[in-house]
Each structure stands twice: as C-alpha cells, then as structure tokens.
Design an enzyme around this catalytic site. Structure first.
Site, PDB file in Angstrom:
ATOM      1  N   SER A   1      20.638  70.376  21.538  1.00 12.56           N
ATOM      2  CA  SER A   1      21.223  70.623  20.219  1.00 12.56           C
ATOM      3  C   SER A   1      21.118  72.087  19.802  1.00 12.56           C
ATOM      4  O   SER A   1      21.384  72.421  18.657  1.00 12.56           O
ATOM      5  CB  SER A   1      20.512  69.750  19.180  1.00 12.56           C
ATOM      6  OG  SER A   1      20.606  68.402  19.534  1.00 12.56           O
TER       7      SER A   1
ATOM      8  N   TRP B   1      18.428  78.278  21.825  1.00 13.33           N
ATOM      9  CA  TRP B   1      19.075  79.288  20.972  1.00 13.33           C
ATOM     10  C   TRP B   1      18.149  79.610  19.794  1.00 13.33           C
ATOM     11  O   TRP B   1      17.890  80.772  19.478  1.00 13.33           O
ATOM     12  CB  TRP B   1      20.405  78.713  20.496  1.00 13.33           C
ATOM     13  CG  TRP B   1      21.331  79.661  19.840  1.00 13.33           C
ATOM     14  CD1 TRP B   1      21.203  81.016  19.761  1.00 13.33           C
ATOM     15  CD2 TRP B   1      22.560  79.326  19.165  1.00 13.33           C
ATOM     16  NE1 TRP B   1      22.274  81.543  19.087  1.00 13.33           N
ATOM     17  CE2 TRP B   1      23.109  80.526  18.719  1.00 13.33           C
ATOM     18  CE3 TRP B   1      23.232  78.133  18.934  1.00 13.33           C
ATOM     19  CZ2 TRP B   1      24.324  80.567  18.020  1.00 13.33           C
ATOM     20  CZ3 TRP B   1      24.434  78.166  18.246  1.00 13.33           C
ATOM     21  CH2 TRP B   1      24.974  79.369  17.789  1.00 13.33           C
TER      22      TRP B   1
ATOM     23  N   HIS C   1      10.605  68.389  20.594  1.00 10.81           N
ATOM     24  CA  HIS C   1      11.659  67.382  20.462  1.00 10.81           C
ATOM     25  C   HIS C   1      11.105  66.135  19.768  1.00 10.81           C
ATOM     26  O   HIS C   1      11.720  65.068  19.822  1.00 10.81           O
ATOM     27  CB  HIS C   1      12.203  66.977  21.840  1.00 10.81           C
ATOM     28  CG  HIS C   1      13.017  68.035  22.517  1.00 10.81           C
ATOM     29  ND1 HIS C   1      13.988  68.758  21.861  1.00 10.81           N
ATOM     30  CD2 HIS C   1      13.021  68.492  23.795  1.00 10.81           C
ATOM     31  CE1 HIS C   1      14.542  69.606  22.717  1.00 10.81           C
ATOM     32  NE2 HIS C   1      13.967  69.470  23.886  1.00 10.81           N
TER      33      HIS C   1
ATOM     34  N   SER D   1      26.628  67.121  26.641  1.00  8.19           N
ATOM     35  CA  SER D   1      25.728  68.161  27.142  1.00  8.19           C
ATOM     36  C   SER D   1      24.512  67.555  27.840  1.00  8.19           C
ATOM     37  O   SER D   1      24.071  68.025  28.887  1.00  8.19           O
ATOM     38  CB  SER D   1      25.285  69.040  25.963  1.00  8.19           C
ATOM     39  OG  SER D   1      24.394  70.012  26.384  1.00  8.19           O
TER      40      SER D   1
ATOM     41  N   GLY E   1      16.277  91.678  50.587  1.00  3.42           N
ATOM     42  CA  GLY E   1      17.339  91.789  51.573  1.00  3.42           C
ATOM     43  C   GLY E   1      17.262  93.063  52.394  1.00  3.42           C
ATOM     44  O   GLY E   1      18.279  93.697  52.645  1.00  3.42           O
TER      45      GLY E   1
HETATM   46  P1  A3P Z   1      26.335  72.929  26.052  1.00  2.14           P
HETATM   47  O1  A3P Z   1      25.693  72.113  27.133  1.00  2.14           O
HETATM   48  O2  A3P Z   1      27.293  72.149  25.214  1.00  2.14           O
HETATM   49  O3  A3P Z   1      26.939  74.199  26.584  1.00  2.14           O
HETATM   50  P2  A3P Z   1      19.127  72.948  24.133  1.00  2.14           P
HETATM   51  O4  A3P Z   1      18.620  74.345  24.208  1.00  2.14           O
HETATM   52  O5  A3P Z   1      18.660  72.181  22.957  1.00  2.14           O
HETATM   53  O6  A3P Z   1      18.934  72.223  25.422  1.00  2.14           O
HETATM   54  O7  A3P Z   1      20.723  73.056  23.885  1.00  2.14           O
HETATM   55  C1  A3P Z   1      21.572  73.477  24.921  1.00  2.14           C
HETATM   56  C2  A3P Z   1      22.962  73.703  24.347  1.00  2.14           C
HETATM   57  O8  A3P Z   1      22.922  74.845  23.497  1.00  2.14           O
HETATM   58  C3  A3P Z   1      23.965  73.996  25.439  1.00  2.14           C
HETATM   59  O9  A3P Z   1      25.187  73.401  25.040  1.00  2.14           O
HETATM   60  C4  A3P Z   1      24.020  75.503  25.415  1.00  2.14           C
HETATM   61  O10 A3P Z   1      25.205  76.029  25.970  1.00  2.14           O
HETATM   62  C5  A3P Z   1      23.927  75.772  23.924  1.00  2.14           C
HETATM   63  N1  A3P Z   1      23.519  77.153  23.651  1.00  2.14           N
HETATM   64  C6  A3P Z   1      22.463  77.820  24.150  1.00  2.14           C
HETATM   65  N2  A3P Z   1      22.441  79.084  23.715  1.00  2.14           N
HETATM   66  C7  A3P Z   1      23.525  79.223  22.914  1.00  2.14           C
HETATM   67  C8  A3P Z   1      24.068  80.316  22.150  1.00  2.14           C
HETATM   68  N3  A3P Z   1      23.490  81.524  22.135  1.00  2.14           N
HETATM   69  N4  A3P Z   1      25.191  80.094  21.428  1.00  2.14           N
HETATM   70  C9  A3P Z   1      25.784  78.888  21.432  1.00  2.14           C
HETATM   71  N5  A3P Z   1      25.319  77.821  22.126  1.00  2.14           N
HETATM   72  C10 A3P Z   1      24.199  77.992  22.863  1.00  2.14           C
END
Ligand code: A3P
Length: 319
Positions: free
Chosen positions: A75, A79, A127, A153, A273
């Site tokens: 979710s 980020w 979580h 996701s 390498g």
């Molecule tokens: P998607 O799988 O839809 O791309 P978590 O960190 O809770 O596991 O969430 C992962 C989701 O947050 C992923 O979604 C990921 O791409 C998205 N996410 C991570 N960093 C992000 C950012 N800087 N901006 C927007 N979405 C981001």
C-alpha cells in the site's frame, strides 16, 4: 499401448497392475505429509507468538517521538519509509537497505535488533492490524490503498518473492477471504480508519500521495513536529519520487532485506568482472598449490588462461 516394444509393454502392465497399491501408498504419504506440515506450522506459530510477546513486553520501550508507519502490504509502505527517512535525516543514500534506518517492527523479534541503540526519532515500519500494534504515546501514520490495486500488487509480489504458483483468480479468491499473509484487507483498513481522528494518528491514502505528494509530506511534518528547512523540500520530493526509488530499487527490495538479515551481501553478485583478481588475491603458497594442480590436471590438454598482464593489453571482459 500395443505399439510399445515388448519390454516396455510388460513394465507398463506391471505399473498399471500396481495402481491400487500406489494409490494407497500415495494417499498415506499425503496424510503423513499434511500431519508433518501441520505440526511444523503449529510449532512455527508458537515460536512466532513467543517472539512477538517478547518483543512487545520486553524489548520495546516506547519513546514519545517514535513513529510507526503502518499499512496493509503493498500500500506504499516503502514509499512512506523513504519519506520519513528523508525528513528525519540528511537523506544520504549510503544505507544498504531502508530497513537499516527504518526497521520492520515485527521482524525485529527475528533479527535480534537492539531497539534501544537506535537514535531518536525511531521510525518503524509495521503491517500490524490496529488490535496488535503497541499502543503507546507515540505517533502512527497509516496509509491505505485501493484494495483492488493492493490485490494486483500483492499477487505480483507473491509471484516474484514468495514462489506463488496460482493464477490471479485463485489468489484473488484467497485475498477476498483474507486467506493471505496479514489477513483481510477489509478488516485491516476499516479498523485503522476508526482511529483516524486521534491526535497521534495520521490516516493517508496512497492515491492522495500520488496526487499531491507535497501536501501529504507537509501533513507528516506537522504530525511529527519535524523541523525541515524549506529549501530541502524540492530535493526531498525528488528523492521520494517513483523514478528515484526505482533507480535505487535494491535498497528497498524485500529480497535484499532478507538476504542482509541472513548475513549475505547482495550487492556482490555482479562483482568486478576483472581478469587477474585471482593473481592479486592469492598468496604465494596458494598460487603455487593452484599452479601445481593445474599443471597436473589441465595444462596437459592445452587449455590455458591469460594472466592479468596479458589481459591488461586486451579487453578484460573478453569482448
Ligand atoms: P505496485 O506494485 O502497484 O507498483 P509496499 O511498499 O507497501 O510493499 O508497496 C509497494 C507499492 O508501492 C508498489 O506498487 C510500488 O510500486 C509502490 N511504490 C513504491 N514507491 C513508490 C513511489 N515512490 N511512488 C509511487 N508508488 C510507489
């Protein structure tokens, strides 16, 4: 079957005749397998519960400036971790994994991290559903994301990181019933939503972060009473952008976190390498031992290798 050679035909007939016995044996093995699996799951459950209680009651002493970043998986947790890291430090990227600077609270019980040694403000990812989160005088930021996007996701994550082999339809059925790690999305978000107006809780939506990252960052700053210089803001937003985080993906990937916990250093698979590392690294005794065995076993067949000196005149990667 009649077209088979005689030997194979006999074998096939014997195999078919043994079918009832094979069936009984395989059914029994299935039962034994389930019993063993059940016992190990139960034991694992007990072990997790003990660790969890230990973490809550013994290892964790709250500080008023602790911040819990809570989400249902997929979710926007990572980020949010990055945003908090940027807001509470100089933002340099010299960590191996974001968990180093913002650990996952529930996993601390497993990786024996010393929470008291962490500098304030301590930022934890979690979580946990509301019922399980330690309720102290600290701050909680919850991010909720549209459940349908979470399901998609989460399915991708199960396939890429948890060796899930089912179809999306099968996964979605499990997701809807809450038969996935971390249980029901519906329960998770609705419980946290109830507490959204508490003064130490900030309830954000992933979609709002996408639409107005700066606005959400300012709400986080206000909740945590952080002192962030205005001129740092553009750089903070740049580093929290999708593009920047994608560029540094290994620092956020769950696989890296698990490998680091186990003592591996994942950044060394594509290492250097170079031709000649061996000659530089081996001491005289090791080189002599290698050369002696090499002469005995390999040199005789005409297979030879360039040494570093030869390679330095050509292309070290053999292109
Ligand atoms: P998607 O799988 O839809 O791309 P978590 O960190 O809770 O596991 O969430 C992962 C989701 O947050 C992923 O979604 C990921 O791409 C998205 N996410 C991570 N960093 C992000 C950012 N800087 N901006 C927007 N979405 C981001």
């Amino acid at each position: 079957m009649k077209d088979l050679p005689r030997g194979l035909l006999i074998k096939a007939r014997i195999w078919r005749a043994l079918f009832p016995l094979r069936w009984v044996l395989s059914a029994q093995l299935w039962v034994i397998g389930r019993v063993v699996q059940g016992c190990s799951v139960a034991l694992f459950g007990i072990h997790v519960a003990i660790d969890f209680v230990r973490l809550m009651c013994l290892d964790y002493t709250a500080r008023p400036d602790d911040v819990f970043l809570v989400t249902y998986p997929r979710s926007g947790t990572t980020w949010l971790q990055m945003i908090m890291y940027q807001l509470t430090t100089d933002g340099s990227m010299d960590f191996q994994h974001i968990a180093e600077v913002c650990p996952w609270f529930e996993r601390v019980a497993m990786n024996r991290r010393n929470l008291d040694a962490m500098p304030s403000p301590r930022i934890f990812k979690s979580h946990l559903p509301h019922i399980w989160i330690p309720k102290r005088r600290c701050r909680y930021i919850y991010v909720a994301r549209n459940g349908m996007d979470v399901a998609v996701s989460f399915y991708g994550f199960h396939k890429s990181h948890l060796r899930y082999r089912g179809t999306f339809e099968q996964f979605f059925n499990r997701f809807m019933r809450g038969w996935v790690v971390w249980g029901s999305w519906f329960y998770h978000v609705s419980r946290w939503w109830r507490y959204r107006n508490q003064p130490n809780v900030l309830f954000l939506k992933y979609e709002d972060m996408i639409a107005d990252l700066e606005g959400c960052v300012r709400r986080i700053i206000a909740l945590c009473e952080l002192d962030v210089a205005e001129e740092r803001m553009p750089e903070i937003l740049r580093r929290c952008s999708f593009e920047f985080m994608k560029e540094h993906e290994e620092k956020f990937d769950f696989a890296t976190e698990v490998m680091l916990e186990k003592g591996f250093t994942p950044d060394t698979f594509i290492r250097g390498g170079r031709v000649g590392d061996g000659a530089d690294r081996l001491d005289d005794e090791q080189t002599a031992r290698f050369q002696s065995k090499y002469k005995r076993c390999v040199a005789g067949i005409g297979l030879t290798f360039e040494d570093a000196a030869d390679a330095s005149t050509g292309d070290a990667h053999g292109k």
